[in-house]
Design a protein around this motif. Sequence first.
Motif, PDB file in Angstrom:
ATOM      1  N   LEU A  86       0.846  -1.189   0.000  1.00 10.36           N
ATOM      2  CA  LEU A  86       0.000   0.000   0.000  1.00 10.36           C
ATOM      3  C   LEU A  86       0.884   1.241   0.000  1.00 10.36           C
ATOM      4  O   LEU A  86       1.982   1.230   0.560  1.00 10.36           O
ATOM      5  N   LEU A  87       0.394   2.302  -0.635  1.00 11.29           N
ATOM      6  CA  LEU A  87       1.036   3.615  -0.551  1.00 11.29           C
ATOM      7  C   LEU A  87       0.033   4.591   0.040  1.00 11.29           C
ATOM      8  O   LEU A  87      -1.133   4.623  -0.374  1.00 11.29           O
ATOM      9  N   VAL A  88       0.489   5.379   1.015  1.00 15.78           N
ATOM     10  CA  VAL A  88      -0.349   6.433   1.597  1.00 15.78           C
ATOM     11  C   VAL A  88       0.411   7.750   1.506  1.00 15.78           C
ATOM     12  O   VAL A  88       1.578   7.827   1.890  1.00 15.78           O
ATOM     13  N   SER A  89      -0.261   8.771   0.993  1.00 13.50           N
ATOM     14  CA  SER A  89       0.333  10.097   0.850  1.00 13.50           C
ATOM     15  C   SER A  89      -0.427  11.083   1.736  1.00 13.50           C
ATOM     16  O   SER A  89      -1.631  11.233   1.619  1.00 13.50           O
ATOM     17  N   GLY A  90       0.289  11.760   2.644  1.00 11.28           N
ATOM     18  CA  GLY A  90      -0.366  12.715   3.533  1.00 11.28           C
ATOM     19  C   GLY A  90       0.230  12.658   4.932  1.00 11.28           C
ATOM     20  O   GLY A  90       1.289  12.064   5.125  1.00 11.28           O
ATOM     21  N   ILE A  91      -0.427  13.216   5.894  1.00  9.70           N
ATOM     22  CA  ILE A  91      -1.688  13.934   5.816  1.00  9.70           C
ATOM     23  C   ILE A  91      -1.381  15.379   5.425  1.00  9.70           C
ATOM     24  O   ILE A  91      -0.610  16.055   6.095  1.00  9.70           O
ATOM     25  N   ASN A  92      -2.023  15.838   4.345  1.00  3.86           N
ATOM     26  CA  ASN A  92      -1.766  17.190   3.872  1.00  3.86           C
ATOM     27  C   ASN A  92      -2.400  18.218   4.797  1.00  3.86           C
ATOM     28  O   ASN A  92      -3.513  18.024   5.294  1.00  3.86           O
ATOM     29  N   ASN A  93      -1.688  19.313   5.009  1.00  2.00           N
ATOM     30  CA  ASN A  93      -2.168  20.387   5.863  1.00  2.00           C
ATOM     31  C   ASN A  93      -3.022  21.352   5.042  1.00  2.00           C
ATOM     32  O   ASN A  93      -2.596  22.433   4.659  1.00  2.00           O
ATOM     33  N   GLY A  94      -4.239  20.932   4.757  1.00  2.00           N
ATOM     34  CA  GLY A  94      -5.153  21.700   3.921  1.00  2.00           C
ATOM     35  C   GLY A  94      -5.880  20.777   2.962  1.00  2.00           C
ATOM     36  O   GLY A  94      -5.455  19.638   2.727  1.00  2.00           O
ATOM     37  N   PRO A  95      -6.992  21.225   2.379  1.00  2.00           N
ATOM     38  CA  PRO A  95      -7.810  20.356   1.535  1.00  2.00           C
ATOM     39  C   PRO A  95      -7.211  20.118   0.160  1.00  2.00           C
ATOM     40  O   PRO A  95      -6.439  20.926  -0.350  1.00  2.00           O
ATOM     41  N   ASN A  96      -7.588  19.002  -0.428  1.00  2.00           N
ATOM     42  CA  ASN A  96      -7.332  18.734  -1.843  1.00  2.00           C
ATOM     43  C   ASN A  96      -8.662  18.323  -2.463  1.00  2.00           C
ATOM     44  O   ASN A  96      -8.988  17.139  -2.560  1.00  2.00           O
ATOM     45  N   LEU A  97      -9.425  19.337  -2.844  1.00  2.00           N
ATOM     46  CA  LEU A  97     -10.796  19.169  -3.303  1.00  2.00           C
ATOM     47  C   LEU A  97     -10.961  19.745  -4.708  1.00  2.00           C
ATOM     48  O   LEU A  97     -10.289  20.711  -5.080  1.00  2.00           O
ATOM     49  N   GLY A  98     -11.882  19.154  -5.457  1.00  2.00           N
ATOM     50  CA  GLY A  98     -12.219  19.713  -6.761  1.00  2.00           C
ATOM     51  C   GLY A  98     -11.015  19.882  -7.661  1.00  2.00           C
ATOM     52  O   GLY A  98     -10.146  19.010  -7.756  1.00  2.00           O
ATOM     53  N   ASP A  99     -10.930  21.041  -8.303  1.00  2.00           N
ATOM     54  CA  ASP A  99      -9.858  21.298  -9.261  1.00  2.00           C
ATOM     55  C   ASP A  99      -8.482  21.375  -8.622  1.00  2.00           C
ATOM     56  O   ASP A  99      -7.465  21.260  -9.313  1.00  2.00           O
ATOM     57  N   ASP A 100      -8.433  21.549  -7.295  1.00  2.00           N
ATOM     58  CA  ASP A 100      -7.141  21.640  -6.611  1.00  2.00           C
ATOM     59  C   ASP A 100      -6.301  20.384  -6.772  1.00  2.00           C
ATOM     60  O   ASP A 100      -5.071  20.445  -6.664  1.00  2.00           O
ATOM     61  N   ILE A 101      -6.944  19.241  -7.015  1.00  2.00           N
ATOM     62  CA  ILE A 101      -6.158  18.009  -7.099  1.00  2.00           C
ATOM     63  C   ILE A 101      -5.224  18.018  -8.307  1.00  2.00           C
ATOM     64  O   ILE A 101      -4.240  17.274  -8.333  1.00  2.00           O
ATOM     65  N   SER A 102      -5.505  18.884  -9.293  1.00  2.00           N
ATOM     66  CA  SER A 102      -4.608  18.978 -10.448  1.00  2.00           C
ATOM     67  C   SER A 102      -3.252  19.551 -10.063  1.00  2.00           C
ATOM     68  O   SER A 102      -2.252  19.294 -10.726  1.00  2.00           O
ATOM     69  N   TYR A 103      -3.207  20.342  -8.988  1.00  2.00           N
ATOM     70  CA  TYR A 103      -1.966  20.972  -8.545  1.00  2.00           C
ATOM     71  C   TYR A 103      -1.318  20.220  -7.388  1.00  2.00           C
ATOM     72  O   TYR A 103      -0.163  20.481  -7.043  1.00  2.00           O
ATOM     73  N   SER A 104      -2.035  19.299  -6.788  1.00  2.00           N
ATOM     74  CA  SER A 104      -1.633  18.709  -5.516  1.00  2.00           C
ATOM     75  C   SER A 104      -0.466  17.735  -5.632  1.00  2.00           C
ATOM     76  O   SER A 104      -0.537  16.745  -6.372  1.00  2.00           O
TER      77      SER A 104
END
Length: 253
Positions: A86-104
């Motif tokens: 398994l690979l887990v990435s995070g926990i990010n300090n802030g949301p990754n929602l909607g169009d933001d995932i393109s930059y995340s």
Amino acid sequence: MTTILLTNDDGFTSDGIRALFQALQQIGRVMMVAPDRDKSAVSHSLTMHRPLRVKHMETDIIAIDGTPTDCVALALQKILKTVPDLLVSGINNGPNLGDDISYSGTVSAALEGTMHAVPSLAVSMTEKTTDYRYAAAIAAELAKLTLSKGLPENTLLNINIPAEAAIKGVRVTRQGRRMWRNAIQETTDPWGRKLFWIGGGSPYTDSATDTDIHAVKEGYVSVTPIHIDKTNHEGIFQLRDDWQLEKNGLQSG
């Protein structure tokens, strides 16, 4: 023994990845391979203009002077002796929602794992915090489910967790639309030369109720399956049938 590859885009010293490192150790051996500093919003970039340095910081913790995607690529192809479960990435300090995932960078690290056929999760907090323990516990439960149930082919899970006091449950969602107004600020340097600063602004979203954005707004953990095939399959039929592109070809002049 179950092996979990852990990474992020906030750097190996961030509170989020440290909380997740501890929580996931209840499942198996956790190998952290993460950037040596904050690499937020770098998307799926690879470092190709210089060599990368690998630093062994602590037991099972490695820092790399590169992007999240660099970390996953090196971990899977050069550092780890076996393919992780398994690979887990995070926990990010802030949301990754909607169009933001393109930059995340957080989501892109999970995308890189998915491209290598490793079941992958991207985990983000939707509000700034210094206590990630409850979010790490939620991520660990979803990690267990992923290990036992598996994921659809070529699919990662993008997980967004609201503030602890707000959580009402879990929703399986789709990616919504979340764009920003006035996200580029104009200023000047001490000599009066024009400068631009990207960041800030006001978000605006679609009104749908089945999205990741709506779920966290209502106090639910959002779990969105993200497919690496970005083809608009309906668009194929439009180009073939409506445009008649294959039949008519391209005519210039």
